[in-house]
Enzyme design. Structure first.
Site, short mmCIF file in Angstrom:
data_model
loop_
_atom_site.label_atom_id
_atom_site.label_comp_id
_atom_site.label_asym_id
_atom_site.label_seq_id
_atom_site.Cartn_x
_atom_site.Cartn_y
_atom_site.Cartn_z
N TRP A 101 0.95 -0.91 0.18
CA TRP A 101 -0.08 -0.19 0.12
C TRP A 101 0.71 1.46 -0.10
CZ3 TRP A 101 -4.19 -1.08 -1.22
CH2 TRP A 101 -5.11 -2.83 -1.32
N ASP A 168 -1.08 6.54 6.15
CA ASP A 168 -2.95 6.21 5.78
C ASP A 168 -2.83 5.01 7.03
OD1 ASP A 168 -4.07 3.90 5.01
OD2 ASP A 168 -2.24 3.39 2.98
N LYS A 193 -12.05 -1.55 6.83
CA LYS A 193 -11.04 -2.99 7.85
C LYS A 193 -11.42 -1.97 8.61
CE LYS A 193 -8.04 -3.05 4.14
NZ LYS A 193 -7.25 -2.30 3.13
C1 LIG Z 1 -7.01 -1.93 2.31
C2 LIG Z 1 -5.77 -1.34 2.60
C3 LIG Z 1 -6.06 0.14 1.23
C4 LIG Z 1 -6.55 -0.03 0.50
O1 LIG Z 1 -8.03 0.10 0.76
P1 LIG Z 1 -9.21 0.87 -0.47
O2 LIG Z 1 -10.26 1.52 -0.01
O3 LIG Z 1 -9.21 -0.71 -1.22
O4 LIG Z 1 -8.91 1.80 -1.36
C5 LIG Z 1 -4.81 1.20 1.71
N1 LIG Z 1 -4.35 1.24 2.68
C6 LIG Z 1 -3.86 0.62 3.07
C7 LIG Z 1 -3.28 0.18 4.41
C8 LIG Z 1 -4.76 -0.69 2.96
O5 LIG Z 1 -5.78 -2.04 4.44
#
Ligand SMILES: *Cc1c(COP(=O)(O)O)cnc(C)c1O
Length: 357
Positions: A101, A168, A193
């Site tokens: 990511w 993030d 998540k």
């Molecule tokens: C799942 C995830 C993403 C991507 O998220 P989307 O909402 O599917 O774009 C980005 N960063 C991390 C750390 C993730 O776990």
């Protein structure tokens, strides 16, 4: 039988939230209408939106000047929206590459400015969080990924730098207190998540970092549009926001992010202790950087992989297969995962050991 869901995302939510959300689909708060058919401009939904924003502020102790927003497009849209909004022409930002990511985020950011990778754990298979690096001068922000969902590493302490952190937090938001929020310039997290269903993305932005001329950015991609309209510039994702709000209410009722952290520590300790004790299994992330949310592990005898997965599924434990890029197993034990489910998985690992060693 309700299963034990160890999936990395979309993932488990509290049972109470599923029940309340299901009822709201049929009849929202006794209104005679479904949450899916009410106007996003109705008073009933405005209240939901207000409460969701307020819960974010309360749970994370946001100071003045920070704006929570519920947007769309997933965390992946933030990979480019962040640099688009935070960098003016010719400016640069620093990124730490700690996984898939993180590397996607910096690849997208390169479209909007000079992006320097100041530290990376790529050469070691992303098994740790780099800590020994110094930031040069002139960066507008440092971007990190607080929890690496695929590799199971997590920041225990925030980098001490003199630029705002952009983080993030997709897979560990609301799992622990943030400490002093003033070190953050921007936080983003896809809901699916640890906060709600897929379909909305939480962004928390420090307003004074937004310096573009008004009208320069596409309206939908300018954070100021959404700040001015309180996340309802266009039709927001009504249901994902509603269910996220219910989940945040649940977090608050449980004692807030401090209580979440205590529980998450207890769950993770239980599972890592078994991984370290059990001769059949081995953890893949460096100990000091182990994630409390995603616990990756492998079998010392890889030929037993299918047997272990089948054994777990038979017992009602699903979502344990590791990410397709790394293999092995991954148990995601987000806020809503009860410790009983983790205990159950540990017992399965012990039973598997008795059978196969
Ligand atoms: C799942 C995830 C993403 C991507 O998220 P989307 O909402 O599917 O774009 C980005 N960063 C991390 C750390 C993730 O776990």
């Amino acid at each position: 039988m309700k299963k034990h869901n160890f999936s990395a995302g979309p993932s488990i939510l509290p049972g109470e939230v599923f029940a309340e959300a299901a009822e709201a689909v049929r009849d929202f708060n006794g209104s005679g209408l479904s949450i899916l058919e009410i106007s996003h401009r109705s008073e009933a939904f405005s209240e939901v939106l207000d409460e969701a924003h307020q819960l974010v502020r309360d749970l994370l102790n946001l100071p003045e000047g920070y704006q929570p927003l519920f947007l769309t497009g997933g965390a992946s849209t933030q990979f480019f929206m962040v640099p688009m909004n935070l960098l003016l022409s010719g400016e640069k930002a620093a990124y730490v590459d700690t996984g898939a990511w993180a590397s996607k985020s910096l690849k997208e950011a390169r479209r909007f400015g000079q992006i320097d990778v100041v530290a990376s754990s790529k050469d070691d298979g992303y098994t740790f969080i780099p800590k020994d690096y110094t930031l040069g001068s002139g960066y507008r922000y440092l971007h990190i990924t607080s929890n690496n969902t695929i590799y199971g590493t997590q920041y225990r302490a925030w980098p001490e730098v003199d630029v705002p952190l952009v983080v993030d937090m997709s897979s560990d938001i609301f799992s622990r207190p943030l400490g002093d929020v003033s070190r953050f310039g921007l936080i983003y997290a896809g809901a699916q998540k640890n906060m709600g269903p897929a379909g909305t993305t939480l962004v928390i932005v420090r307003e004074d970092l937004l310096r573009h001329a008004l009208g320069e950015l596409p309206t939908m991609l300018d954070y100021r549009t959404h700040i001015a309209k309180k996340s309802a510039f266009n039709t927001p994702p009504v249901f994902p926001i509603y269910v996220s709000m219910l989940t945040l209410r649940w977090v608050k009722e449980q004692g807030g992010v401090e209580a979440m952290e205590r529980r998450n520590l207890a769950k993770a300790r239980l599972l890592y202790e078994e991984i370290d004790r059990n001769a059949l299994f081995r953890g893949t992330a460096r100990r000091e950087d182990r994630s409390l949310m995603n616990v990756p592990f492998v079998l010392e005898r890889p030929e037993l992989e299918q047997d272990f997965l089948a054994f777990c599924e038979e017992a009602g434990c699903v979502g344990l297969k590791g990410h397709r890029s790394v293999g092995g197993f991954r148990a995601s034990i987000y806020n809503a995962m009860p410790i009983e489910s983790v205990k159950f998985l540990v017992e399965l690992m012990q039973e598997f050991e008795r059978r196969f060693s």
